[in-house]
Design a protein around this motif. Structure first.
Motif, mmCIF file in Angstrom:
data_model
loop_
_atom_site.group_PDB
_atom_site.id
_atom_site.type_symbol
_atom_site.label_atom_id
_atom_site.label_comp_id
_atom_site.label_asym_id
_atom_site.label_seq_id
_atom_site.Cartn_x
_atom_site.Cartn_y
_atom_site.Cartn_z
ATOM 1 N N SER A 114 0.627 -1.427 -0.089
ATOM 2 C CA SER A 114 -0.073 -0.122 -0.050
ATOM 3 C C SER A 114 0.761 1.397 -0.095
ATOM 4 O O SER A 114 0.413 2.325 -0.556
ATOM 5 N N SER A 115 1.838 1.183 0.671
ATOM 6 C CA SER A 115 3.047 2.441 0.577
ATOM 7 C C SER A 115 3.528 2.838 -0.840
ATOM 8 O O SER A 115 3.964 4.037 -0.982
ATOM 9 N N ASN A 116 3.659 1.712 -1.750
ATOM 10 C CA ASN A 116 4.196 2.097 -2.840
ATOM 11 C C ASN A 116 3.417 1.492 -4.275
ATOM 12 O O ASN A 116 3.941 1.816 -5.420
ATOM 13 N N ILE A 269 5.808 6.306 0.466
ATOM 14 C CA ILE A 269 6.015 6.402 2.117
ATOM 15 C C ILE A 269 6.878 5.110 2.565
ATOM 16 O O ILE A 269 7.155 4.222 2.050
ATOM 17 N N SER A 270 7.217 5.233 3.779
ATOM 18 C CA SER A 270 7.779 3.987 4.622
ATOM 19 C C SER A 270 6.873 2.777 4.490
ATOM 20 O O SER A 270 5.668 2.945 4.634
ATOM 21 N N PRO A 271 7.448 1.643 4.208
ATOM 22 C CA PRO A 271 6.612 0.566 4.128
ATOM 23 C C PRO A 271 5.834 0.021 5.513
ATOM 24 O O PRO A 271 6.391 0.049 6.401
ATOM 25 N N ASP A 272 4.488 -0.598 5.163
ATOM 26 C CA ASP A 272 3.730 -0.957 6.301
ATOM 27 C C ASP A 272 4.259 -2.228 6.757
ATOM 28 O O ASP A 272 5.420 -3.022 5.878
ATOM 29 N N THR A 275 4.188 -5.126 4.148
ATOM 30 C CA THR A 275 5.127 -4.939 3.174
ATOM 31 C C THR A 275 6.367 -5.323 3.399
ATOM 32 O O THR A 275 7.296 -5.716 2.640
ATOM 33 N N SER A 305 11.416 1.604 8.776
ATOM 34 C CA SER A 305 11.325 2.767 7.571
ATOM 35 C C SER A 305 12.359 2.414 6.366
ATOM 36 O O SER A 305 12.220 3.099 5.318
#
Length: 443
Positions: A114-116, A269-272, A275, A305
């Motif tokens: 979801s972050s990328n 953003i930083s991966p959850d 991820t 992060s």
């Protein structure tokens, strides 16, 4: 420590290395090294296997090189070989030159979450249809989240799908340095400014990493703007990365901001957690190792992060499994997490780096900043460099003064003057802030 032989030197190097790695790491890897010979150009270390040779070179080469420099007083690169065979020494030297990992970065091994996912989809669309869908494409986000991976994935995908297209990837810092060399030395390698322009303006796809690096550098921005226009008007694809949103880079030329604003912006953003787990499992698969779910979750919980750090831990676990022939425990994972976080901490900002960055931003030479010349432009650059040194380091006024060839009262005066000067000079303040951000950026 009294040093009379190569073994004494190596023992001293080992003591320095122990300051950078945990006891478990040292006992797992370093104790298997044996010093063979050294000169002013290389420090040869032998290992028991090809695997350990590669592991030490890839994972701990920088730590050993730094320790050798501390002990010997000069930089001597370590060369890792199997046994004491001279052919292995030559092979190690060759492998250490021109080593590139660019071909590794593909869309297939990029873990989507979801972050990328939007940045990934946009990058793949550009790679499938360069200069048709999104031009320019701007990917932005903090260090270590996968921006460079996507740029290189675009490059590799296009070269495979469209072998007749010319693709140029470069870091913006390299772009700047090459421009400076071609302008001030009249050559780029054996070329000129015309060769520099031909290199970047006669391509089908231009990929530039860390474009924020040129903020405040007037000459480099002018060159990039003209390069951008030439390519854009010829319907060529442009992709750039930034470390923060465009609106936060205040000293980027307004014309460049306008050109970029017409493109597509994709943030990472930083991966959850999910991820991060996926990244760890993918890297373990590539390393041909199995990691227990509890280990995977522990790593994902403790590195939140930076994807490079996640991959670094897995590589260390791979080496541990191969060398020790053991299944790693949570305690071992914890040790390697500490090592990786320590390895990836940025080095303290040096006065030399500050002077270099200020010189580029203000269009003066580094030598002029530390000289006694007193033009208005030089005086401002010199004062800003002293001010930034005080803001970004723990050095005293006295030590900073020594670096600039001035006394501590001069540094104190200049720092106070710049602090007052910046209060009603918004552009200069933004320029100084951008310089500091570039100094802090993690590459």
């Amino acid at each position: 420590m009294k040093i009379n032989s190569i073994n004494d030197i190596w023992n001293a190097v080992c003591e320095e290395c122990k300051k950078s790695v945990t006891e478990v790491t040292f006992d797992t890897f370093f104790k298997f090294l044996k010093p063979e010979s050294f000169s002013s150009s290389e420090f040869v270390l032998s290992t028991e296997s090809e695997y350990l040779t590669n592991t030490m070179r890839d994972l701990y080469g920088d730590i050993i090189a730094a320790a050798i420099k501390t002990v010997m007083g000069i930089p001597i690169p370590p060369v890792f070989v199997v046994g004491d065979n001279e052919e292995q020494i030559k092979k190690a030297e060759q492998e250490s030159e021109g080593l590139t990992f660019e071909s590794f970065f593909t869309f297939d091994n990029f873990v989507v979450g979801s972050s990328n996912e939007f940045a990934h989809a946009a990058s793949l669309a550009v790679a499938d249809n360069p200069n048709i869908v999104y031009n320019p494409l701007v990917i932005y986000g903090p260090s270590g989240v996968g921006k460079t991976h996507l740029l290189l994935a675009i490059k590799n995908h296009i070269k495979k799908k469209f072998p007749y297209k010319s693709v140029e990837y470069t870091r913006c810092e390299d772009f700047t340095n090459q421009l400076i060399k071609s302008l001030h030395e009249g050559k780029l390698g054996m070329g000129t400014i015309d060769d520099f322009r031909n290199k970047y303006r006669n391509v089908d796809v231009l990929l530039i990493d860390d474009l924020h690096f040129i903020a405040g550098k007037e000459q480099t921005q002018e060159e990039f703007f003209n390069t951008f226009n030439t390519l854009y008007q010829s319907n060529k694809q442009i992709v750039v990365t930034l470390d923060r949103p465009l609106k936060e880079i205040k000293t980027l030329d307004e014309r460049i901001r306008s050109r970029l604003s017409a493109g597509l912006f994709a943030d990472i953003i930083s991966p959850d957690f999910e991820t991060r787990v996926g990244i760890i499992n993918k890297k373990a698969e590539q390393c041909n190792i199995f990691l227990d779910e509890n280990i995977v979750y522990y790593i994902a919980d403790n590195i939140k992060s930076n994807t490079r750090q996640l991959e670094g831990v897995v590589k260390k676990l791979q080496a541990y499994i191969a060398i020790q022939k053991k299944t790693p425990s949570i305690a071992i994972a914890q040790t390697f997490i500490k090592d990786v976080i320590s390895d990836t901490k940025p080095e303290p900002i040096s006065i030399e780096k500050i002077i270099s960055e200020v010189a580029r931003s203000y269009g003066v030479s580094e030598n002029d900043i530390i000289s006694s010349r007193k033009t208005a432009k030089l005086a401002l650059a010199r004062q800003v460099a002293m001010y930034i040194a005080r803001q970004t380091t723990n050095l005293s006024f006295k030590v900073i003064g020594e670096k600039f060839g001035r006394d501590h009262t001069t540094v104190l005066y200049n720092c106070n003057r710049i602090e007052e000067f910046l209060k009603d000079k918004p552009y200069e303040k933004e320029l100084v802030e951008d310089i500091i951000k570039n100094l802090h950026r993690d590459e």
